[in-house]
Design an enzyme around this catalytic site. Structure first.
Site, mmCIF file in Angstrom:
data_model
loop_
_atom_site.group_PDB
_atom_site.id
_atom_site.type_symbol
_atom_site.label_atom_id
_atom_site.label_comp_id
_atom_site.label_asym_id
_atom_site.label_seq_id
_atom_site.Cartn_x
_atom_site.Cartn_y
_atom_site.Cartn_z
ATOM 1 N N ILE A 30 27.409 28.348 42.825
ATOM 2 C CA ILE A 30 25.959 28.231 43.032
ATOM 3 C C ILE A 30 25.635 27.766 44.452
ATOM 4 O O ILE A 30 24.484 27.732 44.848
ATOM 5 C CB ILE A 30 25.292 27.303 42.000
ATOM 6 N N GLU A 88 35.387 18.730 44.858
ATOM 7 C CA GLU A 88 34.051 18.848 44.279
ATOM 8 C C GLU A 88 34.078 18.726 42.760
ATOM 9 O O GLU A 88 33.239 18.065 42.160
ATOM 10 C CB GLU A 88 33.394 20.187 44.645
ATOM 11 N N VAL A 89 35.016 19.415 42.126
ATOM 12 C CA VAL A 89 35.170 19.409 40.667
ATOM 13 C C VAL A 89 36.651 19.212 40.397
ATOM 14 O O VAL A 89 37.481 19.924 40.954
ATOM 15 C CB VAL A 89 34.681 20.741 40.039
ATOM 16 N N HIS A 93 40.488 25.089 41.225
ATOM 17 C CA HIS A 93 39.727 26.308 41.506
ATOM 18 C C HIS A 93 40.025 26.788 42.915
ATOM 19 O O HIS A 93 40.286 26.001 43.813
ATOM 20 C CB HIS A 93 38.222 26.112 41.302
ATOM 21 N N HIS A 95 38.616 29.152 46.011
ATOM 22 C CA HIS A 95 37.435 29.780 46.599
ATOM 23 C C HIS A 95 37.853 31.088 47.254
ATOM 24 O O HIS A 95 38.797 31.109 48.051
ATOM 25 C CB HIS A 95 36.829 28.886 47.686
#
Length: 142
Positions: A30, A88-89, A93, A95
Site C-alpha cells: 500500500i 516494517e512487518v 517478505h 520487495h
C-alpha cells in the site's frame, strides 16, 4: 498474535493479491516505491529470511523472479529490483519493483498516500503480465 501479513493472507484485512499458491502469496504494497511494487510473502509466519528453511527460501526467490519478470513486462522496465529488509512487518517478505535506475530503490521515494484506484490498476496490469508469462494458474481473478 498474527502478523499483519498473516491477517492479509487469512482474508481478515484486504490485499491486492497477484499470486497465490500453497506456500507463497504476492500482493501489492500500500506504500509503493513505484507502481507494481509487490511483496512476495511465505504463508508461514517466519520473521527473518535467514530463518526460512532452504526449500521455502528457494520457493520465495523463485516466485520473486517470476514477479520480477512480470513487473518488467507490465511497466516496460529495463530491470526489476529486489530488496529484503523486514523491519516494517515481522513476517518475511521480499520487495519486488520495476526500476530504471538505483534511485528507484530508495526508501525515501515511497508513496504512502497512493490512491486506491492506482493500486487497483497496478494489480490488474501485473495479473495480466503474469498470465501472459504462462502463470495464470497462480493468478487470482481481478
Amino acid at each position: 498474535m498474527a502478523s499483519l501479513f498473516s491477517r492479509i493472507i487469512a482474508g481478515e484485512l484486504p490485499g491486492r493479491f497477484v499470486w497465490q499458491d500453497d506456500e507463497v502469496v504476492c500482493f501489492l504494497t500500500i506504500a509503493p516505491l513505484r507502481p507494481g511494487h509487490t511483496l512476495v510473502v511465505p504463508r508461514r509466519e517466519i520473521d527473518k529470511w535467514t530463518d526460512l528453511p532452504g526449500e521455502l527460501l528457494g520457493k520465495v526467490m523463485s516466485v520473486a523472479q517470476v514477479i520480477g519478470q512480470a513487473v518488467e513486462r507490465a511497466w516496460d522496465a529495463p530491470r526489476s529490483g529486489l530488496a529484503i529488509a523486514g523491519f516494517e512487518v515481522l513476517h518475511c517478505h521480499v520487495h519486488v519493483t520495476p526500476i530504471w535506475d538505483m534511485t528507484d530503490l530508495e526508501l525515501s521515494n515511497i508513496k504512502p498516500e497512493t490512491v486506491a484506484a492506482e493500486l487497483d490498476q497496478a494489480a490488474v496490469r501485473l495479473r495480466a503480465a503474469l498470465r501472459d508469462l504462462g502463470q495464470g494458474q497462480f493468478v487470482p481473478e481481478d
